[in-house]
Design an enzyme around this catalytic site. Structure first.
Site, PDB file in Angstrom:
ATOM      1  N   LYS A  22     -43.965  18.160 -57.905  1.00  0.00           N
ATOM      2  CA  LYS A  22     -43.230  18.583 -59.106  1.00  0.00           C
ATOM      3  C   LYS A  22     -42.709  17.366 -59.873  1.00  0.00           C
ATOM      4  O   LYS A  22     -42.846  17.284 -61.096  1.00  0.00           O
ATOM      5  CB  LYS A  22     -42.051  19.475 -58.697  1.00  0.00           C
ATOM      6  CG  LYS A  22     -41.037  19.722 -59.789  1.00  0.00           C
ATOM      7  CD  LYS A  22     -39.904  20.603 -59.330  1.00  0.00           C
ATOM      8  CE  LYS A  22     -38.746  19.905 -58.683  1.00  0.00           C
ATOM      9  NZ  LYS A  22     -37.881  19.123 -59.582  1.00  0.00           N
ATOM     10  N   ASN A  23     -42.103  16.424 -59.154  1.00  0.00           N
ATOM     11  CA  ASN A  23     -41.452  15.303 -59.836  1.00  0.00           C
ATOM     12  C   ASN A  23     -42.437  14.296 -60.417  1.00  0.00           C
ATOM     13  O   ASN A  23     -42.048  13.436 -61.203  1.00  0.00           O
ATOM     14  CB  ASN A  23     -40.467  14.592 -58.893  1.00  0.00           C
ATOM     15  CG  ASN A  23     -39.222  15.426 -58.663  1.00  0.00           C
ATOM     16  OD1 ASN A  23     -39.048  16.477 -59.277  1.00  0.00           O
ATOM     17  ND2 ASN A  23     -38.358  14.967 -57.771  1.00  0.00           N
ATOM     18  N   CYS A 124     -24.835  19.338 -63.273  1.00  0.00           N
ATOM     19  CA  CYS A 124     -25.520  20.362 -62.491  1.00  0.00           C
ATOM     20  C   CYS A 124     -24.847  20.404 -61.135  1.00  0.00           C
ATOM     21  O   CYS A 124     -23.924  19.633 -60.871  1.00  0.00           O
ATOM     22  CB  CYS A 124     -27.010  20.073 -62.376  1.00  0.00           C
ATOM     23  SG  CYS A 124     -27.377  18.675 -61.337  1.00  0.00           S
ATOM     24  N   ARG A 129     -24.532  13.686 -63.279  1.00  0.00           N
ATOM     25  CA  ARG A 129     -25.866  13.265 -63.705  1.00  0.00           C
ATOM     26  C   ARG A 129     -25.970  12.902 -65.190  1.00  0.00           C
ATOM     27  O   ARG A 129     -26.643  13.569 -65.970  1.00  0.00           O
ATOM     28  CB  ARG A 129     -26.900  14.338 -63.350  1.00  0.00           C
ATOM     29  CG  ARG A 129     -26.997  14.546 -61.873  1.00  0.00           C
ATOM     30  CD  ARG A 129     -28.056  15.525 -61.487  1.00  0.00           C
ATOM     31  NE  ARG A 129     -29.388  14.956 -61.447  1.00  0.00           N
ATOM     32  CZ  ARG A 129     -30.475  15.627 -61.075  1.00  0.00           C
ATOM     33  NH1 ARG A 129     -30.373  16.888 -60.731  1.00  0.00           N
ATOM     34  NH2 ARG A 129     -31.646  15.046 -61.048  1.00  0.00           N
ATOM     35  N   ASP A 314     -33.516  13.850 -51.882  1.00  0.00           N
ATOM     36  CA  ASP A 314     -34.098  15.197 -51.939  1.00  0.00           C
ATOM     37  C   ASP A 314     -34.465  15.745 -50.558  1.00  0.00           C
ATOM     38  O   ASP A 314     -34.944  16.876 -50.459  1.00  0.00           O
ATOM     39  CB  ASP A 314     -35.342  15.199 -52.847  1.00  0.00           C
ATOM     40  CG  ASP A 314     -34.975  15.138 -54.321  1.00  0.00           C
ATOM     41  OD1 ASP A 314     -33.775  15.249 -54.645  1.00  0.00           O
ATOM     42  OD2 ASP A 314     -35.891  14.988 -55.156  1.00  0.00           O
ATOM     43  N   ARG A 406     -38.183  26.977 -58.327  1.00  0.00           N
ATOM     44  CA  ARG A 406     -38.315  25.792 -59.191  1.00  0.00           C
ATOM     45  C   ARG A 406     -39.120  24.698 -58.500  1.00  0.00           C
ATOM     46  O   ARG A 406     -39.718  23.868 -59.170  1.00  0.00           O
ATOM     47  CB  ARG A 406     -36.921  25.227 -59.534  1.00  0.00           C
ATOM     48  CG  ARG A 406     -36.102  26.112 -60.449  1.00  0.00           C
ATOM     49  CD  ARG A 406     -34.877  25.360 -60.931  1.00  0.00           C
ATOM     50  NE  ARG A 406     -35.247  23.990 -61.226  1.00  0.00           N
ATOM     51  CZ  ARG A 406     -34.483  22.928 -60.994  1.00  0.00           C
ATOM     52  NH1 ARG A 406     -33.296  23.076 -60.489  1.00  0.00           N
ATOM     53  NH2 ARG A 406     -34.908  21.720 -61.282  1.00  0.00           N
TER      54      ARG A 406
END
Ligand code: UD1
Length: 427
Positions: A22-23, A124, A129, A314, A406
């Protein structure tokens, strides 16, 4: 809202296909803004964040055609993206608030159109952030930036010019934004203290295939010689190291053996090192990696999150889930985000023994954890609750699972195929 129900205790056995990252995929999609020719991206994961980015780019004027396997294969689907004309240089609040990575359109839009208006992402669940480092670096490249009514208003009427940018802290998104902007700036840009995450290198490789001149890929100093235009290219998204490492922990926490098809050892070395110290066997096989933890118990290990090649933030929540059932204690220190322990109270509701002191959590292993109703707060926190649920006695119900959608493609299907008792309750 959907929930996930897990009845814990089944050891995982089988194989899991690892999706595209995803990233890596999100910044790669935004490179389409840098050229009027077609960009073909393959191995894209099937995730809500990819749909959000597609929506955002379509709004701006990118034509997107999709095809290929969407069933969670090791070769995901393919997108053809073409931004022949940019119709609109505004990224609206409604899309940016859903996904912070929307800020990645800022650098490419400024470089191609000389202006961009992007909603400020805001905070968030895992911290404030800010995007100040993105903005400061773009100003060094000659952009004029104002904040007005919740939006970043950026202009570079005479185009961007190369500069020496040194990030005071490592920022993945900041490095990506400046790297993309610098490809079309006049002259040379040097990015010091650049993020070395593999997703940044994947982006650089795609930009090079488009005609960008970038040196130092994979190091903390990226040198970009600006070019007048970039052309179309084809690029396959690299495999998702966080998904790989998450399923490695799932195998370890349940005491099983799973082959991770498409997983790459060099992308998860820091996590593998910790897992092996905890008692997990990890070996390379032709198709990827084999993870095994059958009879030995898990040992407590201390970990601090760091930028790549250190232990990824993560993976912090997932490792903590594993440490809840370890022999002995472990200290887990979060050094990247200031508020990334939202999973702690939920894990404690399942019987874990965790105390947070500032940026560190002391986890004292317990003999067993038990199922409970828990609440997902962000993507990685949510999956740590799934992992805990797989090892817990009895039933775990996880609420707010949209966070999982997500970032994890076909999570329940992949785990169920390896013997987990997991299902989604549609709500
Ligand atoms: C990316 C990843 C995210 C991962 C994170 C750290 C994507 C889409 N997301 O997020 O999954 O957890 O890297 O590996 O790739 N910071 C500032 N000012 C800025 C930018 C960042 O203070 O302008 C701070 C952040 O608040 C944070 C730290 O720098 O404390 C690192 O953040 P950063 O690397 O920028 O994370 P993201 O790119 O948002």
């Amino acid at each position: 809202m959907d929930q996930i129900r897990i009845r814990g205790g089944n050891p995982l056995k089988g194989s899991i296909n690892i999706a595209g990252a995803k990233n890596a995929a999100l910044p790669l999609m935004t490179v389409s803004l840098l050229t009027d020719e077609e960009i073909t991206l393959s191995n894209l994961p099937h995730l809500a964040d990819i749909s959000t980015m597609s929506h955002l780019l379509s709004d701006i004027g990118v034509d997107i055609a999709m095809d290929g396997n969407v069933s969670g294969g090791h070769s995901g689907r393919t997108f053809n993206l073409k931004a022949k004309d940019i119709l609109n240089t505004t990224a609206q609040y409604d899309l940016v608030r859903k996904m912070r990575a929307s800020i990645l359109v800022l650098g490419p839009l400024l470089a191609r159109c000389g202006k961009a208006r992007v909603s400020l992402p805001g905070g968030c669940a895992i911290g404030t952030r800010p995007v100040d480092l993105h903005l400061r670096a773009l100003e060094q490249l000659g952009a004029e930036i104002e904040l007005s009514e919740g939006y970043i208003e950026a202009e570079a009427p005479k185009g961007l010019s190369g500069a020496h940018v040194i990030f005071p802290t490592v920022t993945v998104g900041g490095t990506e934004n400046i790297l993309m902007a610098a490809t079309l700036a006049k002259g040379k840009t040097v990015i010091g203290n650049a993020a070395r995450e593999p997703e940044v290198s994947d982006l650089a490789h795609c930009l090079i295939a488009m005609g960008a001149r970038i040196d130092g890929v994979g190091s903390d100093t990226l040198t970009v010689e600006g070019v007048d235009r970039l052309h179309g290219a084809e690029h396959a998204v690299l495999s998702d190291r966080i998904e790989s490492a998450t399923y490695a922990v799932a195998t370890a926490i349940t005491g099983g053996t799973v082959d991770l098809i498409g997983a790459q050892f060099d992308l998860i070395e820091s996590v593998s090192d910790i897992l092996m110290r905890a008692g997990v066997e990890i070996s390379k096989i032709d198709s990827g990696l084999r993870i095994k933890r059958e009879n030995d118990s898990i040992q407590g290990v201390d970990v601090m999150t760091e930028p790549f090649p250190g232990f990824p933030t993560d993976m912090q929540a997932q490792l903590m889930a594993l440490m809840t059932i370890a022999e002995g204690a472990s200290m887990i220190t979060e050094s990247i985000f200031e508020n990334r322990f939202m999973h702690v109270p939920e894990l404690c509701r399942m019987g874990a023994d965790i105390n947070v002191h500032g940026a560190s959590a002391i986890v004292r292993g317990v003999d067993k954890i038990s199922g409970a109703q828990v609440m997902a707060t962000d993507l990685r926190a949510s999956v740590s609750l799934v992992l805990a649920g797989l090892a817990a006695q009895g039933e775990t119900i996880i609420n707010r699972v949209y966070h999982l959608d997500r970032g994890y493609e076909n999570l329940e299907e992949k785990l169920a195929a390896c013997g987990a008792d997991i299902s989604r309750i549609r709500g």
